[in-house]
Every structure is written in structure tokens, then in C-alpha cells.
Design a protein around this motif. Structure first.
Motif, PDB file in Angstrom:
ATOM      1  N   UNK A 145      -6.601  14.158  -0.954  1.00  0.00           N
ATOM      2  CA  UNK A 145      -6.234  15.137   0.074  1.00  0.00           C
ATOM      3  C   UNK A 145      -7.419  15.603   0.896  1.00  0.00           C
ATOM      4  N   UNK A 146      -8.608  15.476   0.364  1.00  0.00           N
ATOM      5  CA  UNK A 146      -9.792  15.895   1.112  1.00  0.00           C
ATOM      6  C   UNK A 146      -9.983  15.010   2.343  1.00  0.00           C
ATOM      7  N   UNK A 147      -9.554  13.765   2.249  1.00  0.00           N
ATOM      8  CA  UNK A 147      -9.812  12.810   3.316  1.00  0.00           C
ATOM      9  C   UNK A 147      -8.591  12.437   4.149  1.00  0.00           C
ATOM     10  N   UNK A 148      -7.416  12.913   3.765  1.00  0.00           N
ATOM     11  CA  UNK A 148      -6.208  12.455   4.446  1.00  0.00           C
ATOM     12  C   UNK A 148      -5.126  13.521   4.441  1.00  0.00           C
ATOM     13  N   UNK A 149      -4.084  13.298   5.214  1.00  0.00           N
ATOM     14  CA  UNK A 149      -2.929  14.192   5.223  1.00  0.00           C
ATOM     15  C   UNK A 149      -1.675  13.363   4.905  1.00  0.00           C
ATOM     16  N   UNK A 150      -0.522  14.005   4.939  1.00  0.00           N
ATOM     17  CA  UNK A 150       0.722  13.332   4.567  1.00  0.00           C
ATOM     18  C   UNK A 150       0.984  12.121   5.456  1.00  0.00           C
ATOM     19  N   UNK A 151       0.808  12.269   6.741  1.00  0.00           N
ATOM     20  CA  UNK A 151       1.064  11.168   7.668  1.00  0.00           C
ATOM     21  C   UNK A 151       0.149   9.973   7.416  1.00  0.00           C
ATOM     22  N   UNK A 152      -1.120  10.242   7.197  1.00  0.00           N
ATOM     23  CA  UNK A 152      -2.060   9.161   6.910  1.00  0.00           C
ATOM     24  C   UNK A 152      -1.722   8.491   5.575  1.00  0.00           C
ATOM     25  N   UNK A 153      -1.301   9.288   4.601  1.00  0.00           N
ATOM     26  CA  UNK A 153      -0.914   8.735   3.297  1.00  0.00           C
ATOM     27  C   UNK A 153       0.272   7.792   3.457  1.00  0.00           C
ATOM     28  N   UNK A 154       1.275   8.228   4.186  1.00  0.00           N
ATOM     29  CA  UNK A 154       2.453   7.374   4.417  1.00  0.00           C
ATOM     30  C   UNK A 154       2.064   6.067   5.096  1.00  0.00           C
ATOM     31  N   UNK A 155       1.231   6.157   6.118  1.00  0.00           N
ATOM     32  CA  UNK A 155       0.829   4.958   6.860  1.00  0.00           C
ATOM     33  C   UNK A 155       0.053   3.992   5.965  1.00  0.00           C
ATOM     34  N   UNK A 156      -0.853   4.505   5.158  1.00  0.00           N
ATOM     35  CA  UNK A 156      -1.626   3.649   4.255  1.00  0.00           C
ATOM     36  C   UNK A 156      -0.727   2.974   3.227  1.00  0.00           C
ATOM     37  N   UNK A 157       0.238   3.717   2.671  1.00  0.00           N
ATOM     38  CA  UNK A 157       1.173   3.150   1.700  1.00  0.00           C
ATOM     39  C   UNK A 157       2.009   2.068   2.371  1.00  0.00           C
ATOM     40  N   UNK A 158       2.497   2.338   3.561  1.00  0.00           N
ATOM     41  CA  UNK A 158       3.316   1.355   4.278  1.00  0.00           C
ATOM     42  C   UNK A 158       2.538   0.069   4.537  1.00  0.00           C
ATOM     43  N   UNK A 159       1.314   0.191   4.996  1.00  0.00           N
ATOM     44  CA  UNK A 159       0.506  -0.995   5.279  1.00  0.00           C
ATOM     45  C   UNK A 159       0.236  -1.791   4.005  1.00  0.00           C
ATOM     46  N   UNK A 160      -0.072  -1.101   2.932  1.00  0.00           N
ATOM     47  CA  UNK A 160      -0.361  -1.779   1.667  1.00  0.00           C
ATOM     48  C   UNK A 160       0.880  -2.493   1.133  1.00  0.00           C
ATOM     49  N   UNK A 161       1.997  -1.805   1.090  1.00  0.00           N
ATOM     50  CA  UNK A 161       3.202  -2.400   0.509  1.00  0.00           C
ATOM     51  C   UNK A 161       3.802  -3.489   1.385  1.00  0.00           C
ATOM     52  N   UNK A 162       3.626  -3.410   2.689  1.00  0.00           N
ATOM     53  CA  UNK A 162       4.137  -4.467   3.573  1.00  0.00           C
ATOM     54  C   UNK A 162       3.469  -5.797   3.240  1.00  0.00           C
ATOM     55  N   UNK A 163       2.207  -5.749   2.838  1.00  0.00           N
ATOM     56  CA  UNK A 163       1.483  -6.969   2.448  1.00  0.00           C
ATOM     57  C   UNK A 163       1.770  -7.360   1.003  1.00  0.00           C
ATOM     58  N   UNK A 164       1.891  -6.370   0.124  1.00  0.00           N
ATOM     59  CA  UNK A 164       1.913  -6.646  -1.309  1.00  0.00           C
ATOM     60  C   UNK A 164       3.303  -6.726  -1.926  1.00  0.00           C
TER      61      UNK A 164
END
Length: 124
Positions: free
Chosen positions: A3-22
Motif C-alpha cells: 500500500x505504500x507504493x500503490x492504490x486500489x486502481x494500480x493493484x487491480x491493473x497489476x493483477x489484471x496484467x499478470x493474470x492475463x499472461x499467466x
């Protein structure tokens, strides 16, 4: 993710990008909704600091949101006046499993999705 480095929106985007590949098989909308609800609950009810971990495997996706408050979340009835109470129920309905893991250092909310063809596989 912290949470120090990100917010909810950034978390969602990172999860989406990771799971779309994996893990293309997973219900992306359900996972992202659960990420939003669990992170929002941590921000709202656990002094705002949280950590998000995502583990993608061939047969399972696991999302964990940890915070420093050891008390388990309160399950309360949802209200239509906007005061909340829906987040954990939404997460419970979207994930195959939803667990609360507590320790003296805090708690972790763990949501999991199993590959549709692997529902009989034991997971730990």
C-alpha cells in the motif's frame, strides 16, 4: 504489492496484467472485484496499510491481502444506504474459497479460484 507504493486502481491493473499472461482461464472480472473489495476493506478497517500477493498456477489462482490488524473481519449485513457491509459477501460469492488467516502480526484474507477442469484437486 504494498500500500505504500500503490492504490486500489494500480493493484487491480497489476493483477489484471499478470493474470492475463499467466492464467487466461480465470474469471478476470471476479478476481478484480475481489481484489478491489479486499484492498478497500484493508484500507478502511485496518489502518490503511496492506500487502497484496497473487499466485498464479496452472490449476489455481490465489489472491492474498494482508494487514497488521489481527482481529478477523466483522461480517455485517449489507445496507442499501451506502454504509457498506457488502465487500466480504461479494468476495465470498466471486471466489471459489475465501479464508481468514490470523496471527499475532495481523491477518490475511485469502481468495482462491480453481481451474474448472481441476475442481477435484486438493489445494493447500
Amino acid at each position: 504489492m504494498d500500500s505504500v507504493y500503490t492504490d486500489v486502481g494500480q493493484a487491480r491493473k497489476a493483477v489484471e496484467q499478470h493474470l492475463a499472461r499467466a492464467c487466461a482461464w480465470v474469471d478476470m472480472g471476479g478476481v478484480l472485484l475481489v481484489v478491489s473489495e479486499l484492498v478497500t476493506n484493508a484500507q478502511r478497517h485496518a489502518r490503511g496499510q496492506w500487502q497484496l500477493r497473487v499466485q498464479a498456477e496452472r490449476h489455481r489462482v490465489r489472491v492474498e491481502v494482508s494487514d497488521s490488524v489481527p482481529l478477523p473481519p466483522r461480517w455485517r449485513p449489507g445496507k442499501l444506504d451506502g454504509s457498506g457491509g457488502w465487500g466480504l459477501r461479494i468476495a465470498e460469492q466471486c471466489a471459489d474459497t475465501l479464508e481468514v488467516l490470523t496471527s499475532a502480526r495481523g491477518k490475511t484474507m485469502r481468495a482462491q479460484w480453481l481451474h474448472p477442469g481441476r475442481t477435484g484437486v486438493a489445494v493447500a
